[in-house]
Design a protein around this motif. Structure first.
Motif, PDB file in Angstrom:
ATOM      1  N   PHE A  33       0.831  -1.198   0.000  1.00 59.94           N
ATOM      2  CA  PHE A  33       0.000   0.000   0.000  1.00 59.94           C
ATOM      3  C   PHE A  33       0.868   1.252   0.000  1.00 59.94           C
ATOM      4  O   PHE A  33       2.003   1.230   0.472  1.00 59.94           O
ATOM      5  N   ARG A  34       0.294   2.356  -0.481  1.00 60.71           N
ATOM      6  CA  ARG A  34       0.936   3.656  -0.279  1.00 60.71           C
ATOM      7  C   ARG A  34       0.811   3.994   1.195  1.00 60.71           C
ATOM      8  O   ARG A  34      -0.143   3.598   1.857  1.00 60.71           O
ATOM      9  N   TYR A  35       1.767   4.764   1.685  1.00 57.53           N
ATOM     10  CA  TYR A  35       1.743   5.153   3.091  1.00 57.53           C
ATOM     11  C   TYR A  35       0.465   5.931   3.398  1.00 57.53           C
ATOM     12  O   TYR A  35       0.036   6.781   2.627  1.00 57.53           O
ATOM     13  N   ARG A  36      -0.150   5.614   4.513  1.00 57.74           N
ATOM     14  CA  ARG A  36      -1.358   6.306   4.967  1.00 57.74           C
ATOM     15  C   ARG A  36      -1.195   6.582   6.462  1.00 57.74           C
ATOM     16  O   ARG A  36      -1.169   5.648   7.264  1.00 57.74           O
ATOM     17  N   PRO A  37      -1.070   7.862   6.846  1.00 62.47           N
ATOM     18  CA  PRO A  37      -0.893   8.182   8.266  1.00 62.47           C
ATOM     19  C   PRO A  37      -2.027   7.586   9.100  1.00 62.47           C
ATOM     20  O   PRO A  37      -3.180   7.647   8.719  1.00 62.47           O
TER      21      PRO A  37
END
Length: 132
Positions: free
Chosen positions: A45-49
């Motif tokens: 996944f793309r980074y997600r805070p």
């Protein structure tokens, strides 16, 4: 793991939700309206805070829902799952407050490591065909 294989049937036959065993994380970028899109936790996944909500479907009817926790990270709620006579996933989370611990998930699509579900608003089904 079945969820990581490149091709899967669009529909699973009744009694085969066990092929979805594993941890699934939500992909809000691909979710639309009432369709929730999930990928296996092994997906890059793309980074997600703060993390991604999701769930773990395990053997013997074990279910864990992962929600975003206040301040970031994930908070786990343990419960159980069963398959209904219509092939839906009936989830029971006994620690959910204030109420509504039971809900149903309808499998819309399962292909290429992408799982699409719909959380049903109506009352959960009563008839259960099996407990994993």
């Amino acid at each position: 793991m079945a969820a990581c294989q490149p091709e899967h049937p669009a529909q699973l036959s009744l009694g085969t939700l066990a092929t979805l065993y594993g941890t699934w994380l939500q992909e809000p970028e691909a979710s639309r309206a009432d369709t929730l899109t999930y990928r296996p936790n092994t997906y890059r996944f793309r980074y997600r805070p703060g993390g991604r909500p999701g769930f773990r479907l395990g053997p013997d009817g074990r279910f864990v829902r992962y929600d975003l926790a206040p301040g970031g990270g994930l908070q786990a709620q343990e419960g159980t799952w069963t398959e209904t006579s219509t092939g839906r996933l009936l989830v029971h989370l006994p620690t959910t407050e204030p109420a509504e611990p039971d809900y149903e998930l309808e499998l819309l699509r399962y292909r290429g490591g992408v799982l699409q579900l719909r959380r049903l608003a109506e009352r959960p089904a009563v008839e259960v065909i099996r407990t994993p």
